[in-house]
Design an enzyme around this catalytic site. Structure first.
Site, PDB file in Angstrom:
ATOM      1  N   VAL A  35       0.846  -1.192   0.000  1.00 48.42           N
ATOM      2  CA  VAL A  35       0.000   0.000   0.000  1.00 48.42           C
ATOM      3  C   VAL A  35       0.881   1.242   0.000  1.00 48.42           C
ATOM      4  O   VAL A  35       1.845   1.340   0.763  1.00 48.42           O
ATOM      5  CB  VAL A  35      -0.928   0.006   1.236  1.00 48.42           C
ATOM      6  CG1 VAL A  35      -1.747   1.292   1.293  1.00 48.42           C
ATOM      7  CG2 VAL A  35      -1.848  -1.211   1.201  1.00 48.42           C
ATOM      8  N   LYS A  36       0.526   2.201  -0.838  1.00 56.63           N
ATOM      9  CA  LYS A  36       1.266   3.468  -0.883  1.00 56.63           C
ATOM     10  C   LYS A  36       0.680   4.383   0.193  1.00 56.63           C
ATOM     11  O   LYS A  36      -0.036   5.354  -0.093  1.00 56.63           O
ATOM     12  CB  LYS A  36       1.163   4.075  -2.271  1.00 56.63           C
ATOM     13  CG  LYS A  36       2.248   5.085  -2.603  1.00 56.63           C
ATOM     14  CD  LYS A  36       2.208   5.431  -4.078  1.00 56.63           C
ATOM     15  CE  LYS A  36       3.216   6.516  -4.429  1.00 56.63           C
ATOM     16  NZ  LYS A  36       4.613   6.047  -4.298  1.00 56.63           N
ATOM     17  N   ALA A  37       0.962   4.042   1.439  1.00 54.48           N
ATOM     18  CA  ALA A  37       0.429   4.762   2.597  1.00 54.48           C
ATOM     19  C   ALA A  37       1.471   5.721   3.143  1.00 54.48           C
ATOM     20  O   ALA A  37       2.675   5.417   3.148  1.00 54.48           O
ATOM     21  CB  ALA A  37       0.016   3.772   3.687  1.00 54.48           C
TER      22      ALA A  37
END
Length: 306
Positions: free
Chosen positions: A156-158
């Protein structure tokens, strides 16, 4: 250079008016998901690179992070295109972000904070330097490991995940390198601070997979498709650190980094110490498509009409 207009929660506001309250949950706890997207200058006007793939990944990230919102890929695609049009860009870097805003402190933000969505654009050149595309960059193996699969959601590009990347990048810069490479929890190569990595040895391309806690990059996927179309053998497997030193070529991929060769690792010269032939072939096709000089056979470009 900043733009005049920012899209925020369905409306356009001036850059200076797009403020966030200091109590924003994302500011304190990293509860955001975002994308980095490029629009390229072409003879037909600005064109966004792999727009739908980016907005779909943003939706996936919000779902994993349990951030509820009212948007879908279609609405965000339209908002991104309109933001570029309003700002009059010929080319730009695009940052859509969905995050938990103000309302309440505490780790459990669900149902207690408002959700915000923002799209802004900036002018951006070569992320690792104008000369890096041809000459390559000097990198080091970081002392910081990439997070283990059972500690963070690495796919996830969190926002919170990038604390790890910041340490990798800052350490590299402090030591005189342009970028750092993190190993995974098992000591295999994971990725750069903000880039995926490809290692070329004896004409074969090696690249880590999800097991090494990489972000499954969209530019990474683009390079893989180009390599496959060029008939290059690709192996998805754990990559040992020493393979970097033995490599004939190494290159990074990423929205910001695009396709950037690595000329040295830990001050050990890679191949000829500059861009190699396989890297150059990938670059040539990638930049020919994104510039509009070559037919977009992969349907990667979304044109921003005037």
């Amino acid at each position: 250079m900043t733009a005049e207009w920012i899209w925020r929660n369905g409306e356009f506001v001036k850059w200076d008016d797009a403020t966030v309250h200091v109590s924003a949950h994302a500011l304190h706890y990293g509860s955001s998901v975002f994308e980095g997207i490029r629009a390229y200058d072409t003879p037909k006007g600005p064109a966004v690179f792999r727009l739908r793939e980016h907005t779909e990944r943003l939706m996936q990230g919000a779902r994993v992070m349990r951030i509820d919102h009212e948007y879908d890929p279609d609405s965000l695609d339209r908002a991104i295109v309109e933001t570029i049009r309003r700002n009059g860009h010929e080319s730009c870097y695009i940052r859509p972000i969905i995050f938990r805003g103000g309302g309440s402190l505490g780790l459990e933000g669900r149902g207690r904070t408002e959700t915000e969505a923002v799209i802004f654009t900036i002018e951006m050149g070569r992320y690792l330097g104008a000369e890096a595309i041809e000459q390559g960059v000097d990198v080091q193996i970081s002392s910081f490991r990439r997070m283990a699969p059972d500690t963070h959601m690495a796919l996830v590009k969190a926002g919170g995940n990038y604390v790890n990347s910041q340490f990798v990048s800052m350490e590299a810069h402090d030591n005189g390198f342009q970028e750092g490479i993190a190993l995974d929890v098992n000591g295999y190569v994971s990725e750069g601070a903000g880039e995926n990595i490809f290692v070329i040895l004896d004409g074969v391309v090696y690249t880590p997979g999800a097991w090494s806690s990489i972000l499954m990059g969209i530019t990474r996927d683009s390079a893989l498709r180009i390599l496959q179309s060029q008939g290059v053998e690709i192996r998805f497997q754990p990559v040992a650190r020493e393979m970097l030193y033995m490599a004939d070529e190494i290159f990074f991929t990423g929205t910001a980094a695009e396709v950037t060769p690595v000329k040295s690792v830990d001050r050990i010269k890679i191949g000829c110490g500059a861009r190699g032939p396989i890297t150059e072939a990938v670059q040539n096709e990638f930049f020919a498509i994104t510039s509009g000089e070559m037919p977009d056979k992969y349907n990667w470009l979304t044109f921003v009409k005037g």
